[in-house]
Structures are given as structure tokens and as C-alpha cells.
Design a protein around this motif. Sequence first.
Motif, PDB file in Angstrom:
ATOM      1  N   CYS A  30       0.897  -1.110  -0.050  1.00  0.00           N
ATOM      2  CA  CYS A  30       0.107  -0.147  -0.002  1.00  0.00           C
ATOM      3  C   CYS A  30       0.874   1.208   0.179  1.00  0.00           C
ATOM      4  N   ILE A  31       0.128   2.292  -0.198  1.00  0.00           N
ATOM      5  CA  ILE A  31       1.018   3.743  -0.278  1.00  0.00           C
ATOM      6  C   ILE A  31       0.329   4.280   1.196  1.00  0.00           C
ATOM      7  N   PRO A  32       1.130   3.932   2.214  1.00  0.00           N
ATOM      8  CA  PRO A  32       0.531   4.158   3.442  1.00  0.00           C
ATOM      9  C   PRO A  32      -0.063   5.665   3.713  1.00  0.00           C
ATOM     10  N   PHE A  33      -1.045   5.702   4.708  1.00  0.00           N
ATOM     11  CA  PHE A  33      -1.586   7.029   5.196  1.00  0.00           C
ATOM     12  C   PHE A  33      -0.808   7.565   6.282  1.00  0.00           C
ATOM     13  N   GLU A  34      -0.054   6.642   7.007  1.00  0.00           N
ATOM     14  CA  GLU A  34       0.748   7.195   8.241  1.00  0.00           C
ATOM     15  C   GLU A  34       2.194   7.780   7.212  1.00  0.00           C
ATOM     16  N   GLY A  35       2.804   8.704   8.062  1.00  0.00           N
ATOM     17  CA  GLY A  35       3.933   9.148   7.757  1.00  0.00           C
ATOM     18  C   GLY A  35       3.644  10.437   6.968  1.00  0.00           C
ATOM     19  N   GLU A  36       4.940  11.059   6.823  1.00  0.00           N
ATOM     20  CA  GLU A  36       4.721  12.288   5.958  1.00  0.00           C
ATOM     21  C   GLU A  36       5.248  12.266   4.292  1.00  0.00           C
ATOM     22  N   PRO A  37       4.763  13.147   3.556  1.00  0.00           N
ATOM     23  CA  PRO A  37       5.244  12.876   2.155  1.00  0.00           C
ATOM     24  C   PRO A  37       6.712  13.340   2.231  1.00  0.00           C
ATOM     25  N   GLU A  38       7.482  12.641   1.326  1.00  0.00           N
ATOM     26  CA  GLU A  38       9.164  13.021   1.432  1.00  0.00           C
ATOM     27  C   GLU A  38       9.550  12.908  -0.012  1.00  0.00           C
ATOM     28  N   LYS A  39      10.458  13.524  -0.278  1.00  0.00           N
ATOM     29  CA  LYS A  39      11.123  13.460  -1.544  1.00  0.00           C
ATOM     30  C   LYS A  39      12.209  12.416  -1.447  1.00  0.00           C
ATOM     31  N   GLY A  40      12.548  11.648  -2.599  1.00  0.00           N
ATOM     32  CA  GLY A  40      13.432  10.516  -2.733  1.00  0.00           C
ATOM     33  C   GLY A  40      13.552  10.085  -3.851  1.00  0.00           C
ATOM     34  N   LYS A  41      14.347   8.972  -4.094  1.00  0.00           N
ATOM     35  CA  LYS A  41      14.667   8.513  -5.525  1.00  0.00           C
ATOM     36  C   LYS A  41      14.145   7.010  -5.508  1.00  0.00           C
ATOM     37  N   CYS A  42      13.180   6.679  -6.656  1.00  0.00           N
ATOM     38  CA  CYS A  42      12.787   5.504  -6.730  1.00  0.00           C
ATOM     39  C   CYS A  42      13.773   4.186  -6.548  1.00  0.00           C
ATOM     40  N   ILE A  43      13.456   3.291  -5.612  1.00  0.00           N
ATOM     41  CA  ILE A  43      14.140   2.044  -5.457  1.00  0.00           C
ATOM     42  C   ILE A  43      14.578   1.241  -6.643  1.00  0.00           C
ATOM     43  N   CYS A  44      13.693   1.553  -7.720  1.00  0.00           N
ATOM     44  CA  CYS A  44      13.773   0.589  -8.800  1.00  0.00           C
ATOM     45  C   CYS A  44      14.738   1.374  -9.901  1.00  0.00           C
ATOM     46  N   CYS A  45      14.188   2.385 -10.252  1.00  0.00           N
ATOM     47  CA  CYS A  45      14.661   3.285 -11.317  1.00  0.00           C
ATOM     48  C   CYS A  45      15.550   4.416 -10.865  1.00  0.00           C
ATOM     49  N   GLY A  46      15.600   4.886  -9.783  1.00  0.00           N
ATOM     50  CA  GLY A  46      16.197   6.104  -9.276  1.00  0.00           C
ATOM     51  C   GLY A  46      15.720   7.166  -9.700  1.00  0.00           C
ATOM     52  N   LYS A  47      14.595   7.387 -10.384  1.00  0.00           N
ATOM     53  CA  LYS A  47      13.837   8.604 -10.505  1.00  0.00           C
ATOM     54  C   LYS A  47      13.181   9.096  -9.430  1.00  0.00           C
ATOM     55  N   ASP A  48      12.845  10.525  -9.584  1.00  0.00           N
ATOM     56  CA  ASP A  48      12.414  11.293  -8.486  1.00  0.00           C
ATOM     57  C   ASP A  48      11.160  10.462  -7.927  1.00  0.00           C
ATOM     58  N   SER A  49      10.627  10.642  -6.589  1.00  0.00           N
ATOM     59  CA  SER A  49       9.609   9.990  -5.937  1.00  0.00           C
ATOM     60  C   SER A  49       9.160  11.103  -4.872  1.00  0.00           C
ATOM     61  N   ASN A  50       8.033  10.953  -4.655  1.00  0.00           N
ATOM     62  CA  ASN A  50       7.469  11.915  -3.706  1.00  0.00           C
ATOM     63  C   ASN A  50       6.898  11.071  -2.403  1.00  0.00           C
ATOM     64  N   GLN A  51       7.176   9.839  -2.581  1.00  0.00           N
ATOM     65  CA  GLN A  51       6.646   9.040  -1.477  1.00  0.00           C
ATOM     66  C   GLN A  51       7.302   7.918  -1.257  1.00  0.00           C
ATOM     67  N   ARG A  52       7.127   7.166   0.038  1.00  0.00           N
ATOM     68  CA  ARG A  52       7.729   6.080   0.398  1.00  0.00           C
ATOM     69  C   ARG A  52       6.490   5.070   0.448  1.00  0.00           C
ATOM     70  N   VAL A  53       6.718   3.861  -0.221  1.00  0.00           N
ATOM     71  CA  VAL A  53       5.271   2.954  -0.384  1.00  0.00           C
ATOM     72  C   VAL A  53       5.748   1.617   0.582  1.00  0.00           C
ATOM     73  N   LEU A  54       4.842   0.940   1.021  1.00  0.00           N
ATOM     74  CA  LEU A  54       5.318  -0.403   1.773  1.00  0.00           C
ATOM     75  C   LEU A  54       5.392  -1.532   1.018  1.00  0.00           C
ATOM     76  N   PHE A  55       6.649  -1.890   0.687  1.00  0.00           N
ATOM     77  CA  PHE A  55       7.188  -3.321  -0.046  1.00  0.00           C
ATOM     78  C   PHE A  55       6.913  -4.463   0.685  1.00  0.00           C
ATOM     79  N   ALA A  56       6.395  -5.605   0.420  1.00  0.00           N
ATOM     80  CA  ALA A  56       6.686  -6.882   1.040  1.00  0.00           C
ATOM     81  C   ALA A  56       6.208  -8.049   0.149  1.00  0.00           C
ATOM     82  N   LYS A  57       6.639  -9.187   0.507  1.00  0.00           N
ATOM     83  CA  LYS A  57       6.145 -10.379  -0.332  1.00  0.00           C
ATOM     84  C   LYS A  57       4.824 -10.592   0.475  1.00  0.00           C
ATOM     85  N   ALA A  58       3.739 -11.220  -0.048  1.00  0.00           N
ATOM     86  CA  ALA A  58       2.461 -11.145   0.504  1.00  0.00           C
ATOM     87  C   ALA A  58       2.073 -12.433   0.315  1.00  0.00           C
TER      88      ALA A  58
END
Lengths: 506, 506
Positions: free
Chosen positions: A477-505
Motif C-alpha cells: 500500500c501507499i501508507p496513510f501514515e507518515g509524511e510525504p518525503e522526496k527521494g529516489k525510486c528504489i527501482c529506477c532511481g527517478k524522483d519520488s514523492n513518497q515511500r510505499v510499503l513493499f513486501a512479499k505477500a
Amino acid sequence: MGKKQKNAISPTRAEDYPEWYQQVVKASDLAEKSQVRGCMVIKPWGYALWENISRTLDDMFKATGVKNAYFPLFIPLSFLEKEAEHVEGFAKECAVVTHHKLEQGPDKKLVPAGPLAEPLIVRPTSETIIGDSFSNWVKSYRDLPVLINQWANVVRWEMRTRIFLRTTEFLWQEGHTVHATKEEAIERTMMMLDIYKKFAEEFLAMPVFTGKKSPAERFPGAVDTTCIEAMMQDRKALQAGTSHFLGQHFAKASDIRFQSAEETEEYAWTTSWGVSTRLIGGLIMNHGDDDGIILPPKIASAHVVLLPIIRTPEDRQKVMDFTEKLANELTDTYYHHRKLTVEIDDRDIGGARGWDWIKKGIPVRVEIGSRDIDNNSVFVGRRDKGHRDKESIARDEFVNKITHILDEIQNHLFERALSRKNSNTVEINDSKQFHDFFTPENMEKPEIHGGFSMSHWCGSETCEAKIKEDLKVTIRCIPFEGEPEKGKCICCGKDSNQRVLFAKAY
Amino acid sequence: MGKKQKNAISPTRAEDYPEWYQQVVKASDLAEKSQVRGCMVIKPWGYALWENISRTLDDMFKATGVKNAYFPLFIPLSFLEKEAEHVEGFAKECAVVTHHKLEQGPDKKLVPAGPLAEPLIVRPTSETIIGDSFSNWVKSYRDLPVLINQWANVVRWEMRTRIFLRTTEFLWQEGHTVHATKEEAIERTMMMLDIYKKFAEEFLAMPVFTGKKSPAERFPGAVDTTCIEAMMQDRKALQAGTSHFLGQHFAKASDIRFQSAEETEEYAWTTSWGVSTRLIGGLIMNHGDDDGIILPPKIASAHVVLLPIIRTPEDRQKVMDFTEKLANELTDTYYHHRKLTVEIDDRDIGGARGWDWIKKGIPVRVEIGSRDIDNNSVFVGRRDKGHRDKESIARDEFVNKITHILDEIQNHLFERALSRKNSNTVEINDSKQFHDFFTPENMEKPEIHGGFSMSHWCGSETCEAKIKEDLKVTIRCIPFEGEPEKGKCICCGKDSNQRVLFAKAY
């Protein structure tokens, strides 16, 4: 406690988690596989749990104005086809009724007969059939909102099934609401998600993340799918409930229109939301240990088992009298709005008796022997503690503090699960580290471990698909908790505005 | 009251009873037809009724040691075929699942795909699928008895359907028990029949006959079918519940064997018993009048509706405050183990509002106007009385005696139905008189009337079939009430040892 402890379940969680799950379900007597492909039999101990889950949720729904109703099991194919994404999402896994009787064929064997003009689909979900009723019920803004829930069985012909987690037929509730405005529908979507979170945490003692699904993981036909995601003990995620904002998609598909206060004709806005018997799978994997399942007291199938210990025939009367009197007193006690449920097990089967109840996860075991009675005490074991960790308590004190003990167990289970969730959720910013975190070999080594990773994502479906392909990891999910934050995509390195929750499921 | 009274339902019962039934269901907002052949939508008002019915019965079952469980919706054809009479009884009316997905056909339309190796039958009843589990659960006499109940939906593809009374899909409970001895199984069969009778009479206020079905009317595969039979206001019978002694038929079909205390291998003895949403149809036809349905208070969807009368904007605050305070006090009151359910209806729609609640059959209506408040009184209408027969009661007195009023209504409904049943059940010994009693023209003339006839029957299937053929009259049951008596068969004149209950039936 230095010597090696015997465990009731083999293999243990550490040895083989998936197989532990199968064995613990079996040992708990909650449910079993049936002879019908992918369908389970929910046994009395499991069904009592489901009754408590469903009655608690039902009260929570009703407190927000929701009413129960019941709609047909069968959905005409043409109804399912009304929403294009919806039918595409379910076409590959639905049970199709094509005939309405059986007749003797040429070789005297019974064969399907009476072909139907239009095939009927056994409901995989009911948006389209309920939408048809709603289109008749809703004429004016005065008819809104419509707040309906249904407790029902549904069928999804999944390729791989696992008891409680993914079965061909399962029990669930599906809420369906209709609103005059987008804002109201979104508010209801979030209200029900909050109820799911509250229920998961306060009753199932299962902490969850809440958030929005990525477009690829949305319910077929939804505008937005929100969800609760829980962490199992193998640090994989379980989607435990979803609440969908459907926009006007289904209102348009089912022609749910109303006259507004301004006398204009408008399409309505709808939501749907559901949890299922899958919650029981989550419960097992959240709290179970190598001795069996552990039931959180607030929804436990029963709270206390009394185990009379009858060593000589002369003991019987005395021990059973004491036991029954204690049972009567306990069952007159209220615990969170329902009376305590007490089992008496007087089977003469030795140590296997206590183990049976440990495996079944009952919160409190009480042994009652002749000597205990002489001391006016009882010998109490709590399921959240080790199986040898038992304590003698004065009988009346036990009666007085039983609800306190149950609350302690409830809280302990939640704290334990919360601490596990917190310590196994990490922020990963480095692609190599992300990869290592989720490689299967590391999943089996908690010291390197896998778990939930909060990482940046650029929002592209390509990156999402690549991560899924490479690592079998999905955006939970794209969590409701936490603040928006700038960063780099874990996959392509492009700009990102958010952390999302990654997991095996699951 | 001299002038012609307006009735809410058209036609009246006297004018056209079957059409009255359809109209009264519609007006009551209990349920409606769906777009799926023969399937109904149970609306919130009807589902709340079903919840009260099912929770009450559930408590009664559990008090006898029965536990709930859940078994698969689908029955493999080979399972249904295990009992020859059983499959023959259901083959002509079952929904058959033959495929597990949908694919685009040549013309781009979705068509059933993924054919199943063995067709699955949507359960019409679950003896054979539950029997399969029981064969695994039962190994020794120590495992017995097994006392299981399931709340579920079932499907029977009936040719003619009528809402609640005979629908393609319906909701029900089906109890299934396994015993070591014939005597125990018969005892359980009768115990559950007694519960059905008690429930019908004490909760639904619906007096019933109990008895045994003739062989021709037995459940397919049963040794004996016992039943409760109620009389509707058109003096036709409604089979309202059945409890079957299955002998060893299904134990042999499903291989339910156990080792006895004497270490011999024995087939078990089984029973099954069920009631369904059909009870709601019985309720409607037992108590409904030309203004709508009448809900017996003990299982009513809600007990009391408060109708604030707001004549001027200045009234609103005062009237609503009074209303809400009253509602809070009432909902804190217990009535037969559950809290009173109170509705507030403040819609500004004039007289239609009161009529809505009359049609919905709520036991008590309370009008609250500004003047009532000044007198600290309320204006109370009871649904078992005429719609103009209302009474002013001091507010506090009303709160104090509301449960008493509800009990009075409950008792009144039962007494009225009992008196109707008694006065329309006659002993007929003469063949001509029997014929006249049941000819359709006379059915419409209560002074010559039709009803239930207790008449002698020689026991031959030929006589039973002839009466059914000639008059559409069936043997409803061989009653348990009454003494054995010698006489002559109403059909062939041969010797008979018993009177049986003859009637036209739903």
C-alpha cells in the motif's frame, strides 16, 4: 527450564513455516479440507471464532447506520459484464452454473440437463447484482445514503488454495453504500477502513498498516482501493481487509441515478468494503506458536477450559461439584459485552487433554485437582505464556480477576505483534540492500532478514512490475501514515514523492 | 367507525388472497423479487426479522448441545448419488456448475470455459457432503453423538416460485446429528421437532400441528419425516419445519461407522432437521391483515416506532428532544433477553408515515406532538388493533409498561391464530362432505368452508394419491396429538386405525 522443550507442532515455524501453518490449523481443530476442490469445512471451534468476529464487526457496522440485507447467490453473466474492468478481473476464476437439473444420459449416468438460456455466475462479489437493486431503490436524494451490508458466501476459483487464506468458497461480509456526493462516498470508504483497523488491532490484536493500493493492485472496477495490511510471523504481508471507493463506475454500470435537491438528474457515488474468513488465517499466523494457535480473548471461541483432575473414583463427585460451581460463576461474568464462555473437559485421556487445549489456543486453562480444592485454589495456565508456566491462584481471586487476566493476554498479544511489526519494518533507500532484503535465502535468516520495506517509488507501473517479477515483492500500500518525503525510486532511481510499503505477500 | 374504512392493501384477503400476499410483501418492505429467476432480495426490514428468528433458534439449539459449523456450497455429483432416493428427489431441481471460468468465444462474447471433470451441484441440502466429514470425524462410540448445525443458503430449482414460500435460493439452518443407537437418533429427531413447535408457537405466535409425514411425503432418503404444519388465513396448510430420522441410510451411503463399547464395528444413526426463510411467509399469512403484515413482538425487526409531529418550526427542538430522550429510555429496556429496538421516523410526509409503519407491521406506534408533551403523555397505537384505535398514555406509564404491552400483543396474536386453527379444523367422516369441504368454490365461502380435516385413512398410497389427484388435498401429517381410533378410510371405506390431517397446502 534448561532441558529441551517438547513442542506440540511439527515442524516448528523456524523449520518450515508453510507446513507449520497447515499442521497448526489441523491441530487447532478450526477447519479442514473438504473433498470439494479448494473448499474448506469450518469446524465448530473455527465457526465459533467466526461468529464472534462477525458479531463484533456487525455491531460496529450497525453503529454507523449500516443495515444488513441479502442478495442472490447467482449473478447473470450480463450483469457481471456491465463493468468492463470488473468482469475482466473475475472472468478467469468463477464458478459457472449452466444447467438446472440432472437427467439420465445414454449410459444411465446422471448428466447435467435443462441448459440455461444465460449462464449464472456464483457471486465472486456482489457489486453488480446489488447495484441492480440499488438502481430501483434510489430515485431521489432523499433516498440517500443507502448503507447496506451482506454476510454471505462467495466463490473465486483460485488456482492455488490454502485453508482460510485463499479458498474457492469463503465466508465474508460485503458492504455496499450509495451516496449523493463524491466526498461522502470517500468519507464512508475511510470510515469503514478505520473500523477494520480498529477491529484488527483491538479485537484480533493484529496491528496493521493502512493505505491505498497502487493502480495495479486495485479491486477490478474501483477508483481507489484502501486496505489494511498485517505482518505475519514469517514477515510476509497479509491483506486483511479492503474498502473501495468506486466513484461512479458502478453507478453508471447499474444505472443508479437520483434527482438532486436542485432537481438535476445525477449518477450516484458508491463504495464497497469487505473482510472474510481470511482474517482467521491472519490470526493464526500472527499469534500462533510452536504449540498451536493462540486466540485473542476478545474473540476467542471460548475463554476458559476447566480440566478436572480425577485421580480416584472417590474424587469424582468432589472435583466435579467444584468444577461445575466454578463454571457457573464464570459464565455469569461479562467480558467486553458478552458472557464468558467456559468449557469443561473431563475426558480421561491423560496429558493429551491439556495439550489439546493448548493447540486449540484457548486463552486460559484451569486444572482442578483434589488438593487444589482443599486449598480452595486453582492451577492456571495462560496460553500467551509457556505451557509449563502455570500458577496456583486462590479460587475466589481467580473469579474476581479473570477479566483482568484476559485483558492482560489480549494486550500482551497485541504488544508482541506490534513490536514484531515495528522491528521488521525498515526504510531501505539502496537498491542492492533492497534486493538482499527480499532474496529468499535471507528471508530464512532473521539476522539479515526480510520484512516490510518502506522505500521510494516513482509511481510507474513498469518499476512496480519489475520488482514483482524480480523479487516477488509487491507494493502492499501507499501508507496513510507518515509524511510525504522526496527521494529516489528504489527501482529506477527517478524522483519520488513518497515511500510505499513493499513486501512479499500471501 | 360507521363509515367505510380505508385499507392499506389492495386487494384485501377476502378479494384475492394470493394477490394480497404479493402486495402485502411489497408494502411491508420485507423483500422483493430479483432479476435472477426465482431468487429474492431480502431487504433490511426482512433481514432484521430473519436475524431475530435465527438468533433465537440458534440459542435454543445450542442449549441442547448443538454446535455450528460450515460445509461447502458445492456437492460433487458422485456424493449426491450415494443415496439413491436422495438423488432422485433432488435431480430434477438443482443448479449445476459445469465450468470454472469465462473466456471470449468466437463472436467475442464471454462463454463458459474450463469444463469441470465432475459437475458440482449447488447444495439443495447437505446430508451427503456433511456425511463425508462425519465419516472422518466418527471413529469410536466416544466420538458420539455429533451434534452439528449449519446456517446457510441452499438452492432448489423449483418450477413455480413465490417470495419466501418457495424460492430458488433460500436461507435456512440444517441440523445434522450422528448417534450410536436408533433410540437416541429418534429422541433427537423429536427433540428438534419440539423446539420447532415451541419456537413457532412462543415466538412466531403461530400454532402448529406436529406429526409424521406419510411415506409419499417423506424427505428423500429419510426413514421418517416429522413436521410442524401451520394453518394460514386462507385455511391452507404450510409445512413450516421438518425433522428427519434418517435411520442408517445416510450412514451407509457416507460410510459413517464407529467402534462400539463392545468393540464391534457399527453403522451410525443420523438425523437432519431444518427451517428456512419460509417461516417468514408463514408469519405473514398467519397474522397479516388488510393493512399489512403484523410482526409478533418477540421476533419483530423493531418493537416501537416514534413519530414526532412537528407542526411549526418552533416545535422541532422541543419535540425532537422529547422523542430522543424517550427513545434512549426505551432502548435501555430488555424484552425477552434482547434490548428493545426503537425507530425514530421524522420524515415530513404526512399521513403516509404512519401507514408505512402499519404496513411494515411494527408492534407499537407512538405519536408525539407538542400537546402530548405538554401533558407529558404519548399517543399509542398497537398493530394488533384497528389503525384508528389509539390511546393516550402518560409517558412514564408507557415506559413502565411497554414490555407488558408487547407481551399482550404477542399473546393476542397467538390466541387469534389458535382460535382460527381450532375452529377451522374439523373431523369429517363422510366422503361427500369431505369432497364438498375441499372443492374450490367452497374454499371461498367460509360458511361452508375449507380448512383442515381430521379424517380416517387406511394407509394405502393409492387412496392418498387419489385424494391428491381429485381434490389437490394432501396428508399434511399423521398427528402425534389425539388418541388412536378405529374408523373407515375417507377414500376407500376400508378399515383405518388413525385419523390423519388432510389439507390443501402451500
